[in-house]
Design an enzyme around this catalytic site. Sequence first.
Site, PDB file in Angstrom:
ATOM      1  N   SER A   1       0.861  -1.183   0.000  1.00 27.70           N
ATOM      2  CA  SER A   1       0.000   0.000   0.000  1.00 27.70           C
ATOM      3  C   SER A   1       0.889   1.221   0.000  1.00 27.70           C
ATOM      4  O   SER A   1       2.047   1.153   0.451  1.00 27.70           O
ATOM      5  CB  SER A   1      -0.859   0.004   1.269  1.00 27.70           C
ATOM      6  OG  SER A   1      -1.399   1.294   1.483  1.00 27.70           O
TER       7      SER A   1
ATOM      8  N   TYR B   1      -2.781  -0.937  10.387  1.00 29.68           N
ATOM      9  CA  TYR B   1      -2.689  -1.180   8.938  1.00 29.68           C
ATOM     10  C   TYR B   1      -1.341  -0.682   8.388  1.00 29.68           C
ATOM     11  O   TYR B   1      -0.640  -1.401   7.669  1.00 29.68           O
ATOM     12  CB  TYR B   1      -3.852  -0.465   8.231  1.00 29.68           C
ATOM     13  CG  TYR B   1      -3.926  -0.699   6.739  1.00 29.68           C
ATOM     14  CD1 TYR B   1      -4.585  -1.814   6.224  1.00 29.68           C
ATOM     15  CD2 TYR B   1      -3.349   0.186   5.836  1.00 29.68           C
ATOM     16  CE1 TYR B   1      -4.658  -2.028   4.859  1.00 29.68           C
ATOM     17  CE2 TYR B   1      -3.421  -0.023   4.468  1.00 29.68           C
ATOM     18  CZ  TYR B   1      -4.072  -1.128   3.988  1.00 29.68           C
ATOM     19  OH  TYR B   1      -4.146  -1.345   2.622  1.00 29.68           O
TER      20      TYR B   1
HETATM   21  C1  BGC Z   1      -6.220   1.409   1.707  1.00 31.80           C
HETATM   22  C2  BGC Z   1      -7.367   2.248   1.205  1.00 31.80           C
HETATM   23  C3  BGC Z   1      -6.932   3.689   1.014  1.00 31.80           C
HETATM   24  C4  BGC Z   1      -5.643   3.785   0.222  1.00 31.80           C
HETATM   25  C5  BGC Z   1      -5.113   5.201   0.134  1.00 31.80           C
HETATM   26  C6  BGC Z   1      -5.041   1.581   0.798  1.00 31.80           C
HETATM   27  O1  BGC Z   1      -3.983   0.791   1.205  1.00 31.80           O
HETATM   28  O2  BGC Z   1      -6.616   0.050   1.757  1.00 31.80           O
HETATM   29  O3  BGC Z   1      -8.438   2.192   2.125  1.00 31.80           O
HETATM   30  O4  BGC Z   1      -7.953   4.389   0.326  1.00 31.80           O
HETATM   31  O5  BGC Z   1      -4.665   2.960   0.806  1.00 31.80           O
HETATM   32  O6  BGC Z   1      -5.132   5.863   1.367  1.00 31.80           O
END
Ligand code: BGC
Length: 278
Positions: A163, A176
């Site tokens: 991410s 996360y």
């Molecule tokens: C998340 C999303 C988010 C994106 C940008 C991703 O890794 O799962 O929820 O919109 O990052 O912030």
Amino acid sequence: MNTKQRAISKDTFGLSGQIALLTGASSGIGRACALALGCAGVKVVINHLPEASNEAAKVCQEIEDVGGDAFAYAADVSNEAQVAAMFAEMVARFGTLHILVNNAGIESSAKFQEMTLSQWQKVIDVNLTGMFLCSREAIREFLRRGAQPDVSQASGKIICMSSVHQEIPWAFEANYAASKGGVDLLMRSLAQEFAPQKIRVNAVAPGAIRTPINRSAWRTEEAMKNLLDLIPYKRIGEPDDIAQAVLWLASDLSDYMNGATMFVDGAMSAYPAFRGAG
Ligand code: BGC
């Protein structure tokens, strides 16, 4: 199946006949990657949670409709025994594995002072421990089988779904962001450890992609406007944007790419708030 997916010919990527396992593939980015690989002639295992059986069956059907081969398997990627059983079933049905797409991921947001241990643990379990368990099984299979130069220049390929938040801190999502920071060093450590065996390990770091996980960020006009302030390219990403990158990383077209993260984010990670400021 959409037109972008149908345009993927079996010859473009040289992946036909290879075998892939994708975690969290019943919806969102995982589903798009499974359909793209299916169109490219890859036999795919669609991992999903038990409650998503219908959606997973539909993904298999869509792949079969274009002449591909797929089966769905319910397993919690953070459960060691379930992961081992899933890989055993894959070897029994398809013979081996060439491509692992570590995609399963969840969010569980909270103010940090209110975040429960179980919220912390669950996100780390699925997003990071799940990648450890699935990558370990994949590496064991790649090492057991060894090189197949007529199939691929690499002896195996692992693609981790990271991410932008492996890089960009994320308030109220500390679990996360920590999990994705962990994914980065897990991926690079595996690349360093197994490059001599010709196993390639890379990651894709998506920005905001239109999927169920971030529905609240794009569902209303106002939310979408706020979201677009964070995306210099001024559009939300679509699951296919990520699938195209995964196809390339899975194929020999990217054979010299190892231990790298591709940011596919419309320049979200370019810190847009600093444009004309700072
Ligand atoms: C998340 C999303 C988010 C994106 C940008 C991703 O890794 O799962 O929820 O919109 O990052 O912030």
